[in-house]
Design a protein around this motif. Structure first.
Motif, PDB file in Angstrom:
ATOM      1  N   GLU A 200       0.814  -1.220   0.000  1.00  0.00           N
ATOM      2  CA  GLU A 200       0.000   0.000   0.000  1.00  0.00           C
ATOM      3  C   GLU A 200       0.846   1.267   0.000  1.00  0.00           C
ATOM      4  O   GLU A 200       0.357   2.338  -0.301  1.00  0.00           O
ATOM      5  N   ARG A 201       2.108   1.164   0.396  1.00  0.00           N
ATOM      6  CA  ARG A 201       2.961   2.355   0.400  1.00  0.00           C
ATOM      7  C   ARG A 201       4.383   1.952   0.043  1.00  0.00           C
ATOM      8  O   ARG A 201       4.786   0.802   0.206  1.00  0.00           O
ATOM      9  N   GLU A 202       5.136   2.954  -0.455  1.00  0.00           N
ATOM     10  CA  GLU A 202       6.546   2.743  -0.752  1.00  0.00           C
ATOM     11  C   GLU A 202       7.353   3.657   0.144  1.00  0.00           C
ATOM     12  O   GLU A 202       6.953   4.789   0.408  1.00  0.00           O
ATOM     13  N   LEU A 203       8.491   3.164   0.622  1.00  0.00           N
ATOM     14  CA  LEU A 203       9.364   3.943   1.499  1.00  0.00           C
ATOM     15  C   LEU A 203      10.704   4.122   0.802  1.00  0.00           C
ATOM     16  O   LEU A 203      11.413   3.148   0.529  1.00  0.00           O
ATOM     17  N   LEU A 204      11.029   5.377   0.489  1.00  0.00           N
ATOM     18  CA  LEU A 204      12.271   5.687  -0.233  1.00  0.00           C
ATOM     19  C   LEU A 204      13.295   6.253   0.748  1.00  0.00           C
ATOM     20  O   LEU A 204      12.994   7.193   1.498  1.00  0.00           O
ATOM     21  N   TRP A 205      14.505   5.695   0.718  1.00  0.00           N
ATOM     22  CA  TRP A 205      15.586   6.184   1.576  1.00  0.00           C
ATOM     23  C   TRP A 205      16.032   7.555   1.085  1.00  0.00           C
ATOM     24  O   TRP A 205      16.391   7.722  -0.076  1.00  0.00           O
TER      25      TRP A 205
ATOM     26  N   PRO B  97      20.156   8.819   6.382  1.00  0.00           N
ATOM     27  CA  PRO B  97      20.254   7.784   7.419  1.00  0.00           C
ATOM     28  C   PRO B  97      19.121   7.835   8.442  1.00  0.00           C
ATOM     29  O   PRO B  97      18.870   6.840   9.119  1.00  0.00           O
ATOM     30  N   ASP B  98      18.436   8.982   8.548  1.00  0.00           N
ATOM     31  CA  ASP B  98      17.287   9.042   9.459  1.00  0.00           C
ATOM     32  C   ASP B  98      16.086   9.681   8.767  1.00  0.00           C
ATOM     33  O   ASP B  98      15.256  10.310   9.405  1.00  0.00           O
ATOM     34  N   GLU B  99      16.013   9.552   7.438  1.00  0.00           N
ATOM     35  CA  GLU B  99      14.970  10.249   6.690  1.00  0.00           C
ATOM     36  C   GLU B  99      14.473   9.389   5.533  1.00  0.00           C
ATOM     37  O   GLU B  99      15.275   8.833   4.780  1.00  0.00           O
ATOM     38  N   TRP B 100      13.153   9.303   5.400  1.00  0.00           N
ATOM     39  CA  TRP B 100      12.549   8.555   4.304  1.00  0.00           C
ATOM     40  C   TRP B 100      11.401   9.363   3.703  1.00  0.00           C
ATOM     41  O   TRP B 100      10.874  10.271   4.354  1.00  0.00           O
ATOM     42  N   LEU B 101      11.034   9.011   2.468  1.00  0.00           N
ATOM     43  CA  LEU B 101       9.836   9.568   1.856  1.00  0.00           C
ATOM     44  C   LEU B 101       8.872   8.411   1.628  1.00  0.00           C
ATOM     45  O   LEU B 101       9.219   7.440   0.947  1.00  0.00           O
ATOM     46  N   ALA B 102       7.694   8.504   2.253  1.00  0.00           N
ATOM     47  CA  ALA B 102       6.662   7.495   2.046  1.00  0.00           C
ATOM     48  C   ALA B 102       5.717   7.999   0.970  1.00  0.00           C
ATOM     49  O   ALA B 102       5.286   9.153   1.022  1.00  0.00           O
ATOM     50  N   VAL B 103       5.435   7.177  -0.031  1.00  0.00           N
ATOM     51  CA  VAL B 103       4.490   7.581  -1.078  1.00  0.00           C
ATOM     52  C   VAL B 103       3.445   6.488  -1.254  1.00  0.00           C
ATOM     53  O   VAL B 103       3.709   5.312  -0.982  1.00  0.00           O
ATOM     54  N   SER B 104       2.271   6.907  -1.689  1.00  0.00           N
ATOM     55  CA  SER B 104       1.218   5.937  -1.933  1.00  0.00           C
ATOM     56  C   SER B 104       0.275   6.446  -3.010  1.00  0.00           C
ATOM     57  O   SER B 104      -0.066   7.628  -3.034  1.00  0.00           O
ATOM     58  N   GLU B 105      -0.106   5.538  -3.897  1.00  0.00           N
ATOM     59  CA  GLU B 105      -1.102   5.887  -4.914  1.00  0.00           C
ATOM     60  C   GLU B 105      -2.491   5.506  -4.454  1.00  0.00           C
ATOM     61  O   GLU B 105      -3.476   5.968  -5.018  1.00  0.00           O
ATOM     62  N   THR B 106      -2.583   4.628  -3.445  1.00  0.00           N
ATOM     63  CA  THR B 106      -3.891   4.133  -3.025  1.00  0.00           C
ATOM     64  C   THR B 106      -4.409   4.850  -1.786  1.00  0.00           C
ATOM     65  O   THR B 106      -5.614   5.011  -1.618  1.00  0.00           O
TER      66      THR B 106
END
Lengths: 90, 173
Positions: free
Chosen positions: B56-61, B64-73
């Motif tokens: 349901e979601r993607e987590l992009l690095w 080292p302490d930061e991510w971008l979560a994206v989701s189309e749904t």
């Protein structure tokens, strides 16, 4: 162009980085106790060695993390890059 | 009363995008995640410049302490809410940044050649394969590239998107 190894992202083009001057200069623990000369020394005076120099860089257009590097001011060769707070590999 | 429908940032660039074999990924929910790993409740990719998905979601690095979560749904508020609950107990920051980046997706078989013309990153399939992502310079501006199965997503500032698309399409004459 230099190829600089970000400790996290690996080798990247120099244009992705910004320079941060000499590394390892810490803020005075009691600034009020400093004389004007000592304060000016902390603010403005930096080493200028011929040879290996420890300096700060930031991967401004990548992961935006600061790190330390050991660079030769004669050849521009970067012997090591490593996270802040760590020692360079021997 | 006339109701304006929300317009995605690249709606005027549809033709330019089509020329380079791309389409906009409009209104992608994007949430910034700051937390110190490891986090038991989240499968955060800790290898730099990789991304992972749980469906349901993607987590992009991003760091080292930061991510971008994206989701189309999931809409952004739900995506952020679920991340908040997963991170409860750990010091963290979860912020909806969906408006910070415009997103388009290149699908052509020559897409990596196209990107390479404007990007210094090594995009050879030997190292640039599905599952990797990278923040770098594309057409001289900050961009986040995400390699997927059969496509590459490009995240750029909305105000720079037209510039990036035109520079890429200039490459194919």
């Amino acid at each position: 162009m230099l190829l600089i190894r970000c400790p996290w992202c690996g080798p990247r083009d120099e244009v992705e980085f910004r320079y941060g001057g000499q590394a390892g200069i810490s803020y005075p623990s009691d600034p009020d106790a400093l004389s004007d000369e000592e304060w000016a020394d902390y603010l403005f005076m930096r080493d200028n060695p011929k040879g290996e120099f420890r300096e700060r860089w930031v991967h401004a257009h990548g992961c935006r993390r600061w790190f330390n590097a050991v660079r030769s001011t004669v050849t521009h060769e970067i012997r090591a890059t490593f996270p802040i707070g760590e020692e360079p590999p021997a | 009363m006339r109701v304006e429908r929300a317009r995605s940032p690249l709606v005027a660039l549809e033709g330019d995008l089509a020329r380079i074999g791309a389409r906009e990924v409009a209104f992608l929910a994007q949430v910034s995640v700051r937390v110190r790993p490891p986090v038991d409740a989240l499968e955060l990719p800790t290898e730099p410049n990789t991304w992972a998905t749980d469906g349901e979601r993607e987590l992009l690095w991003l760091g080292p302490d930061e991510w971008l979560a994206v989701s189309e749904t999931l809409p952004a508020d739900q995506l952020a809410g679920r991340l908040e609950r997963a991170l409860a107990g750990a010091p963290h920051a979860v912020v909806d940044v969906s408006a910070a980046r415009a997103v388009f997706e290149l699908r052509g078989g020559d897409r990596l050649d196209l990107l390479s013309a404007e990007c210094g990153l090594d995009l050879h399939p030997r190292v640039w394969r599905p599952g990797v992502c990278a923040q770098t310079l594309l057409a001289d501006v900050d961009a986040l590239l995400q390699e997927r199965e059969g496509s590459t997503r490009v995240f750029v500032r909305p105000s720079f998107a037209a510039h990036v698309v035109r520079r890429l399409s200039a490459g194919i004459g």
